[in-house]
Scaffold this motif. Structure first.
Motif, PDB file in Angstrom:
ATOM      1  N   GLU A 118      -9.614  -2.267   2.404  1.00  0.00           N
ATOM      2  CA  GLU A 118      -9.511  -0.930   1.869  1.00  0.00           C
ATOM      3  C   GLU A 118      -9.532   0.147   2.954  1.00  0.00           C
ATOM      4  O   GLU A 118      -8.913   1.184   2.814  1.00  0.00           O
ATOM      5  N   SER A 135      -2.957   5.559   2.127  1.00  0.00           N
ATOM      6  CA  SER A 135      -3.769   4.634   2.941  1.00  0.00           C
ATOM      7  C   SER A 135      -3.150   4.489   4.320  1.00  0.00           C
ATOM      8  O   SER A 135      -2.603   3.437   4.667  1.00  0.00           O
ATOM      9  N   SER A 168      -8.524  -0.397   6.010  1.00  0.00           N
ATOM     10  CA  SER A 168      -7.344  -0.680   6.831  1.00  0.00           C
ATOM     11  C   SER A 168      -7.600  -1.157   8.244  1.00  0.00           C
ATOM     12  O   SER A 168      -6.781  -1.858   8.817  1.00  0.00           O
ATOM     13  N   ARG A 211       0.830  -1.197   0.000  1.00  0.00           N
ATOM     14  CA  ARG A 211       0.000   0.000   0.000  1.00  0.00           C
ATOM     15  C   ARG A 211       0.866   1.250   0.000  1.00  0.00           C
ATOM     16  O   ARG A 211       2.044   1.210   0.358  1.00  0.00           O
ATOM     17  N   SER A 215      -7.868   8.373   3.407  1.00  0.00           N
ATOM     18  CA  SER A 215      -7.715   6.916   3.396  1.00  0.00           C
ATOM     19  C   SER A 215      -8.520   6.209   2.328  1.00  0.00           C
ATOM     20  O   SER A 215      -8.329   5.023   2.109  1.00  0.00           O
TER      21      SER A 215
END
Length: 257
Positions: free
Chosen positions: A253, A63, A255, A59, A238
């Motif tokens: 996605e 993010s 996190s 990532r 994010s």
């Protein structure tokens, strides 16, 4: 080869926790069980460690990982302008599966990525996670998986994806066991994410705590901001607003473990 430590065995628990503390102190990564899915943990105050976490998952800095904390007092140390509805939710659901996105204290010396001045905080309901947090302090913790893959429900599943990028794997059993033990196992094991960076609260992702349960504590009026289409800093930082549905994809996605 990285070892997995069975925390149900006293000897493995003691050894695993000792090595996990040391690994965090060296800026390395640790996989830890939480009351939701397994988390990939790093020292929140070490930019190199956080970057290592992002790279292990595949990532980028857009993010940023959430931060797990050992107790409610840490909330005010890391976040500013905490609204009263958030304090009510924290009282009701911490420790537990509720992640709150707040404005970060501007004095914090850390770099979690492109957060736009926000931080996502959670106090987990898992004895191993809490014990580690009590000794290391706040940890940047993302779901223990490669980006685009399902969040890990076991330490072995995490190891199969992350391999030697992680120094220590702590095996606390299957995800959700903490809920199963008290007869509360939910259908969705991702944490519920609430954004409190705007004028009101917004449900970013429904997880182990339902919207109805949140509303029961703070009232429907607290979620008036949900009627606005304007993205919040948390959405922009994010991408969590694009993954507000339940399930494994949203866990990855957004996190938050």
């Amino acid at each position: 080869m990285t070892s997995i430590y069975d925390c149900s065995a006293e000897a493995d628990l003691l050894t695993g926790m000792r090595l996990a503390r040391a690994a965090i102190g060296r800026g390395e990564l640790v996989v830890v069980p939480t009351d939701t899915v397994y988390g990939l943990a790093a020292d929140a105050f070490s930019p190199k460690a956080v970057q290592r976490l992002l790279e292990a998952k595949g990532r980028g800095r857009t993010s940023p990982p959430p931060v797990l904390i050992p107790g409610v007092p840490t909330l005010d140390a890391l976040a500013r302008d905490v609204p009263e509805p958030v304090r009510k939710l924290v009282e009701a659901f911490w420790p537990g599966g509720l992640t709150i996105v707040l404005h970060a204290q501007p004095s914090l010396q850390w770099d979690l990525g492109e957060t736009r001045g926000t931080v996502a905080l959670r106090m987990p309901r898992h004895r191993i996670a809490l014990e580690l947090l009590s000794e290391t302090g706040p940890l940047a913790v993302s779901s223990a998986n490669l980006s685009g893959r399902p969040a890990a429900g076991t330490a072995q599943a995490a190891a199969d994806m992350l391999g030697d990028s992680v120094a220590v794997y702590l095996d606390g059993g299957a995800a959700g066991d903490e809920y199963e033990a008290v007869g509360e196992r939910p259908g969705d094991l991702s944490s519920t994410i609430v954004d409190a960076t705007g004028d009101g609260l917004r449900l970013v992702r429904a997880g182990v705590i339902t919207r109805a349960e949140l509303v029961e504590v703070v009232g429907e009026e607290a979620f008036a901001a949900e009627t606005s289409d304007r993205p919040t800093p948390a959405d922009e930082a994010s991408g969590a607003g694009e993954a507000s549905g339940a399930g494994e994809t949203s866990t990855d996605e957004a996190s938050a473990p």
